[in-house]
Design a protein around this motif. Sequence first.
Motif, PDB file in Angstrom:
ATOM      1  N   THR A   1      15.098  -7.160  -3.578  1.00  0.00           N
ATOM      2  CA  THR A   1      14.115  -8.211  -3.838  1.00  0.00           C
ATOM      3  C   THR A   1      12.847  -7.625  -4.429  1.00  0.00           C
ATOM      4  O   THR A   1      12.322  -6.625  -3.921  1.00  0.00           O
ATOM      5  CB  THR A   1      13.776  -8.973  -2.547  1.00  0.00           C
ATOM      6  OG1 THR A   1      14.965  -9.574  -2.028  1.00  0.00           O
ATOM      7  CG2 THR A   1      12.750 -10.059  -2.813  1.00  0.00           C
ATOM      8  N   LEU A   2      12.372  -8.232  -5.504  1.00  0.00           N
ATOM      9  CA  LEU A   2      11.076  -7.891  -6.085  1.00  0.00           C
ATOM     10  C   LEU A   2      10.062  -8.862  -5.510  1.00  0.00           C
ATOM     11  O   LEU A   2      10.137 -10.064  -5.759  1.00  0.00           O
ATOM     12  CB  LEU A   2      11.129  -8.012  -7.611  1.00  0.00           C
ATOM     13  CG  LEU A   2       9.821  -7.749  -8.363  1.00  0.00           C
ATOM     14  CD1 LEU A   2       9.426  -6.288  -8.245  1.00  0.00           C
ATOM     15  CD2 LEU A   2       9.971  -8.141  -9.833  1.00  0.00           C
ATOM     16  N   PRO A   3       9.084  -8.396  -4.724  1.00  0.00           N
ATOM     17  CA  PRO A   3       8.114  -9.302  -4.103  1.00  0.00           C
ATOM     18  C   PRO A   3       7.306 -10.041  -5.162  1.00  0.00           C
ATOM     19  O   PRO A   3       7.173  -9.580  -6.297  1.00  0.00           O
ATOM     20  CB  PRO A   3       7.223  -8.375  -3.277  1.00  0.00           C
ATOM     21  CG  PRO A   3       8.004  -7.118  -3.120  1.00  0.00           C
ATOM     22  CD  PRO A   3       8.848  -6.999  -4.351  1.00  0.00           C
ATOM     23  N   PRO A   4       6.747 -11.199  -4.811  1.00  0.00           N
ATOM     24  CA  PRO A   4       5.931 -11.932  -5.779  1.00  0.00           C
ATOM     25  C   PRO A   4       4.708 -11.135  -6.185  1.00  0.00           C
ATOM     26  O   PRO A   4       4.105 -10.428  -5.371  1.00  0.00           O
ATOM     27  CB  PRO A   4       5.538 -13.211  -5.028  1.00  0.00           C
ATOM     28  CG  PRO A   4       5.713 -12.870  -3.583  1.00  0.00           C
ATOM     29  CD  PRO A   4       6.835 -11.877  -3.522  1.00  0.00           C
ATOM     30  N   ALA A   5       4.322 -11.246  -7.446  1.00  0.00           N
ATOM     31  CA  ALA A   5       3.193 -10.475  -7.960  1.00  0.00           C
ATOM     32  C   ALA A   5       1.895 -10.856  -7.280  1.00  0.00           C
ATOM     33  O   ALA A   5       0.980 -10.058  -7.178  1.00  0.00           O
ATOM     34  CB  ALA A   5       3.075 -10.674  -9.469  1.00  0.00           C
ATOM     35  N   ARG A   6       1.815 -12.087  -6.799  1.00  0.00           N
ATOM     36  CA  ARG A   6       0.561 -12.539  -6.187  1.00  0.00           C
ATOM     37  C   ARG A   6       0.522 -12.269  -4.681  1.00  0.00           C
ATOM     38  O   ARG A   6      -0.425 -12.623  -4.004  1.00  0.00           O
ATOM     39  CB  ARG A   6       0.382 -14.026  -6.426  1.00  0.00           C
ATOM     40  CG  ARG A   6       1.471 -14.895  -5.802  1.00  0.00           C
ATOM     41  CD  ARG A   6       1.342 -16.335  -6.248  1.00  0.00           C
ATOM     42  NE  ARG A   6       2.436 -17.144  -5.772  1.00  0.00           N
ATOM     43  CZ  ARG A   6       2.740 -18.333  -6.241  1.00  0.00           C
ATOM     44  NH1 ARG A   6       2.018 -18.848  -7.227  1.00  0.00           N
ATOM     45  NH2 ARG A   6       3.745 -19.031  -5.754  1.00  0.00           N
ATOM     46  N   ALA A   7       1.579 -11.634  -4.161  1.00  0.00           N
ATOM     47  CA  ALA A   7       1.609 -11.363  -2.730  1.00  0.00           C
ATOM     48  C   ALA A   7       0.567 -10.325  -2.355  1.00  0.00           C
ATOM     49  O   ALA A   7       0.325  -9.376  -3.075  1.00  0.00           O
ATOM     50  CB  ALA A   7       2.997 -10.866  -2.305  1.00  0.00           C
ATOM     51  N   VAL A   8      -0.062 -10.524  -1.204  1.00  0.00           N
ATOM     52  CA  VAL A   8      -1.058  -9.587  -0.688  1.00  0.00           C
ATOM     53  C   VAL A   8      -0.476  -8.927   0.547  1.00  0.00           C
ATOM     54  O   VAL A   8      -0.062  -9.604   1.492  1.00  0.00           O
ATOM     55  CB  VAL A   8      -2.368 -10.313  -0.338  1.00  0.00           C
ATOM     56  CG1 VAL A   8      -3.360  -9.341   0.285  1.00  0.00           C
ATOM     57  CG2 VAL A   8      -2.952 -10.967  -1.580  1.00  0.00           C
ATOM     58  N   THR A   9      -0.412  -7.618   0.531  1.00  0.00           N
ATOM     59  CA  THR A   9       0.124  -6.878   1.655  1.00  0.00           C
ATOM     60  C   THR A   9      -0.960  -6.692   2.705  1.00  0.00           C
ATOM     61  O   THR A   9      -2.046  -6.206   2.402  1.00  0.00           O
ATOM     62  CB  THR A   9       0.636  -5.505   1.206  1.00  0.00           C
ATOM     63  OG1 THR A   9       1.631  -5.690   0.194  1.00  0.00           O
ATOM     64  CG2 THR A   9       1.235  -4.738   2.368  1.00  0.00           C
ATOM     65  N   ALA A  10      -0.670  -7.102   3.921  1.00  0.00           N
ATOM     66  CA  ALA A  10      -1.643  -6.955   4.997  1.00  0.00           C
ATOM     67  C   ALA A  10      -1.847  -5.475   5.299  1.00  0.00           C
ATOM     68  O   ALA A  10      -0.891  -4.699   5.311  1.00  0.00           O
ATOM     69  CB  ALA A  10      -1.162  -7.689   6.243  1.00  0.00           C
ATOM     70  N   PRO A  11      -3.105  -5.055   5.530  1.00  0.00           N
ATOM     71  CA  PRO A  11      -3.360  -3.647   5.847  1.00  0.00           C
ATOM     72  C   PRO A  11      -2.630  -3.225   7.112  1.00  0.00           C
ATOM     73  O   PRO A  11      -2.530  -3.994   8.076  1.00  0.00           O
ATOM     74  CB  PRO A  11      -4.876  -3.598   6.047  1.00  0.00           C
ATOM     75  CG  PRO A  11      -5.407  -4.825   5.370  1.00  0.00           C
ATOM     76  CD  PRO A  11      -4.342  -5.849   5.496  1.00  0.00           C
ATOM     77  N   SER A  12      -2.137  -2.002   7.125  1.00  0.00           N
ATOM     78  CA  SER A  12      -1.469  -1.479   8.312  1.00  0.00           C
ATOM     79  C   SER A  12      -2.343  -0.487   9.053  1.00  0.00           C
ATOM     80  O   SER A  12      -1.940   0.041  10.092  1.00  0.00           O
ATOM     81  CB  SER A  12      -0.143  -0.808   7.914  1.00  0.00           C
ATOM     82  OG  SER A  12      -0.382   0.238   6.982  1.00  0.00           O
TER      83      SER A  12
END
Length: 234
Positions: free
Chosen positions: A125-136
Amino acid sequence: MENNRDPKRWVKELRGRRSAARPVPSQATERDPGHCSIRITHSDGKNIEVEYVTLLANRPRSYENFFAIWESFVVPWGVKPEYRKPVESDVSAGTQNLKINVTLEPYTIAYCTGPEVTDACTYVTLPPARAVTAPSSVTIAADEISLQKLVIGYRTLYGYLPRRYGNWVGLWRGLASPYNAPKPLARAKPGNASEGNLVMDGLSLDPDSVHTLIYFMEKSRTSAAAMCTFRTPG
């Protein structure tokens, strides 16, 4: 009839037959892991480059292998793929560039070992370009530096409230340690946004000198969570 065979030779032949009859265990390698796999190595607005590995002796082009592509997070069984790209080579493992118009939506790419979508055996799966990854993890950085002012970028965990929980940032000259540093040159407290910018102004920093920023989770110096160093302009 007298048996003139050498007994030792007969035993050797019997052992050889038993050895030949034993099944040989499968030995997977990096290029032949015992299953098919696919991964994305590059993507931009018009291309997705994928690396695929299939079983040894597979001839993807001759056996009608293809890539099925959907705008989806998973394989949507029963739905016709938006794109269908035949594998261009008969090499069992390789890379291929898939020319498609990539939008902001997620994409799922399935590898099919036959002519039907139901032949899909692996996908990525290629994640959506507008997705924001939550900081870890908590991070801090000096985004803008002058002798009189600092703009500090910080990130905390998703949904965290820095000011409510007593977070603060300290500034020291040199390579400071949070556990035995002297009084800081300056302090700043973030708001309750889980990430953002802090401003320290009214400073009088030495030119061309190293400084340290440290992010603390509470009043105690032992609560240090992140730090960074920077050099002032000369």
